[in-house]
Design an enzyme around this catalytic site. Structure first.
Site, PDB file in Angstrom:
ATOM      1  N   GLU A 106       1.758   5.348   3.697  1.00  0.00           N
ATOM      2  CA  GLU A 106       2.085   6.690   3.314  1.00  0.00           C
ATOM      3  C   GLU A 106       1.429   7.475   4.910  1.00  0.00           C
ATOM      4  O   GLU A 106       1.058   7.184   6.248  1.00  0.00           O
ATOM      5  CB  GLU A 106       0.432   6.872   2.784  1.00  0.00           C
ATOM      6  CG  GLU A 106       0.821   8.645   2.695  1.00  0.00           C
ATOM      7  CD  GLU A 106      -0.544   9.414   1.672  1.00  0.00           C
ATOM      8  OE1 GLU A 106      -0.524  10.442   1.147  1.00  0.00           O
ATOM      9  OE2 GLU A 106      -0.904   8.012   0.871  1.00  0.00           O
ATOM     10  N   GLU A 118      -7.544   0.738   0.483  1.00  0.00           N
ATOM     11  CA  GLU A 118      -6.939   1.702   1.892  1.00  0.00           C
ATOM     12  C   GLU A 118      -7.511   0.906   3.161  1.00  0.00           C
ATOM     13  O   GLU A 118      -8.851   0.434   2.691  1.00  0.00           O
ATOM     14  CB  GLU A 118      -7.647   3.055   1.891  1.00  0.00           C
ATOM     15  CG  GLU A 118      -6.771   3.733   0.423  1.00  0.00           C
ATOM     16  CD  GLU A 118      -6.662   4.948   0.907  1.00  0.00           C
ATOM     17  OE1 GLU A 118      -8.076   5.617   1.453  1.00  0.00           O
ATOM     18  OE2 GLU A 118      -6.568   5.871  -0.651  1.00  0.00           O
ATOM     19  N   LYS A 153      -5.335  -1.754  -5.943  1.00  0.00           N
ATOM     20  CA  LYS A 153      -4.811  -0.796  -4.073  1.00  0.00           C
ATOM     21  C   LYS A 153      -6.163  -0.487  -3.785  1.00  0.00           C
ATOM     22  O   LYS A 153      -7.266  -0.385  -4.115  1.00  0.00           O
ATOM     23  CB  LYS A 153      -3.748   0.565  -4.502  1.00  0.00           C
ATOM     24  CG  LYS A 153      -3.305   0.546  -3.001  1.00  0.00           C
ATOM     25  CD  LYS A 153      -2.095   1.315  -2.829  1.00  0.00           C
ATOM     26  CE  LYS A 153      -2.522   2.855  -3.863  1.00  0.00           C
ATOM     27  NZ  LYS A 153      -3.439   3.734  -2.432  1.00  0.00           N
ATOM     28  N   ASP A 209      -5.882   7.264  -7.145  1.00  0.00           N
ATOM     29  CA  ASP A 209      -7.309   8.171  -7.291  1.00  0.00           C
ATOM     30  C   ASP A 209      -7.424   9.451  -6.372  1.00  0.00           C
ATOM     31  O   ASP A 209      -7.564   9.942  -6.830  1.00  0.00           O
ATOM     32  CB  ASP A 209      -8.320   7.645  -5.731  1.00  0.00           C
ATOM     33  CG  ASP A 209      -7.910   7.311  -4.707  1.00  0.00           C
ATOM     34  OD1 ASP A 209      -6.695   7.508  -4.449  1.00  0.00           O
ATOM     35  OD2 ASP A 209      -8.525   6.420  -3.350  1.00  0.00           O
ATOM     36  N   SER A 210      -6.074   9.647  -6.453  1.00  0.00           N
ATOM     37  CA  SER A 210      -5.098  11.288  -6.454  1.00  0.00           C
ATOM     38  C   SER A 210      -5.722  12.261  -7.882  1.00  0.00           C
ATOM     39  O   SER A 210      -5.530  12.606  -8.154  1.00  0.00           O
ATOM     40  CB  SER A 210      -3.609  10.996  -6.117  1.00  0.00           C
ATOM     41  OG  SER A 210      -3.231   9.860  -6.855  1.00  0.00           O
ATOM     42  N   ASP A 237      -6.366   1.864  -8.281  1.00  0.00           N
ATOM     43  CA  ASP A 237      -6.803   2.166  -7.283  1.00  0.00           C
ATOM     44  C   ASP A 237      -7.789   1.470  -6.734  1.00  0.00           C
ATOM     45  O   ASP A 237      -9.192   2.569  -8.468  1.00  0.00           O
ATOM     46  CB  ASP A 237      -6.757   3.750  -6.908  1.00  0.00           C
ATOM     47  CG  ASP A 237      -5.340   4.003  -5.424  1.00  0.00           C
ATOM     48  OD1 ASP A 237      -5.352   3.248  -5.067  1.00  0.00           O
ATOM     49  OD2 ASP A 237      -5.037   5.476  -5.378  1.00  0.00           O
TER      50      ASP A 237
END
Length: 271
Positions: A189, A122, A120, A51-52, A90
């Site tokens: 992270e 979070e 993925k 999502d970066s 993501d």
């Protein structure tokens, strides 16, 4: 005549075996076909359609604005460029928090429409229901603990996480929980290196670090940062392997000059 050997594909099983024998896992982000093809040919183990993309591809300040449709577009492009690498996608902000049914529906769209290999998410215990539901559908899940950029407004800062004992304890517990639920790997992270080492030793699944020191099972960076295509981002954990920003700028300036002076195209460059 030599028989062409099929390319060995990286799978969750391969990644688990790499951890078992102490071979480090290489991981980078990718958002488009051309970049994915280069990284795959270079031999990267895992590609993350992160999502970066919200930051490096679309210019947003945070990862929050990227939509499910947008991440699917990027993932489709990446998968077309890959023969060997394992592609993780993501789940964007808002697609899984607090609603395990939405999490499953988002995941099904990603898997059906992109051809990606895993998703993925979070977070830890607070999203365990979503993780379980996705895993029950047979989709591999990579966890993400420590600094979770989708929660930036809760933290209010991108500084190192889990420095205090209570947060460090929860992170270790969350890592064990993610393993127990069935996640195949976890990204850690921006946490203290010693804590990351403890987590990597406490679980049997691969731990991929970004700003989490050397004693984990692999490393991930945003490809634009690693190649030096970004210039205003200078975290301690980043090593730039090229200065692509200046190289591309210089090449563009040479092209402009050649067009203006009518050096390009020359006689050999026309029909």
């Amino acid at each position: 005549m030599s028989v062409h050997q099929p390319v060995k594909k990286v799978t969750t099983h391969v990644l688990h075996a790499m951890k078992q024998r102490g071979e480090k896992i290489s991981m980078l982000t990718a958002y488009d076909f051309s970049m994915a093809r280069i990284l795959d040919e270079a031999g990267i183990d895992v590609l993350l359609v992160g999502d970066s993309a919200s930051n490096v591809m679309a210019g947003h300040e945070t990862t929050l604005p990227i939509t499910l449709d947008q991440i699917i577009y990027h993932a489709q492009s990446v998968v077309r460029g890959v023969d060997r690498s394992f592609v993780v996608v993501d789940l964007p902000f808002g697609c899984y928090q607090g609603d395990s049914k939405a999490a499953l529906n988002s995941t099904i769209r990603i898997m059906k429409e992109t051809g990606g290999h895993a998703v993925k998410l979070e977070g830890g215990s607070e999203i365990s229901e979503s993780i379980s539901r996705i895993l029950s559908a047979g989709v591999p899940v990579m966890g993400h603990l420590g600094l979770t950029p989708q929660s930036i407004y809760k933290f209010g800062t991108y500084s190192v996480r889990a420095k205090k004992e209570a947060e460090a304890k929860k992170l270790l517990e969350d890592a064990k929980l993610l393993e127990k639920l069935g996640c195949f790997a976890i990204v850690l992270e921006k946490i203290p290196a010693q804590l990351a080492k403890e987590v990597a030793q406490a679980v049997s699944i691969p731990i991929i670090g970004i700003g989490a020191g050397p004693d984990v099972d692999g490393q991930v960076l945003v490809v634009h940062d690693m190649l030096g295509m970004t210039k205003d981002f200078h975290p301690r954990f980043l090593r730039r392997y090229l200065n692509m920003y200046e190289m591309m700028k210089e090449a563009t300036q040479r092209y402009i000059k050649d067009v203006k002076t009518q050096d390009f195209p020359n006689e050999k460059e026309q029909y």
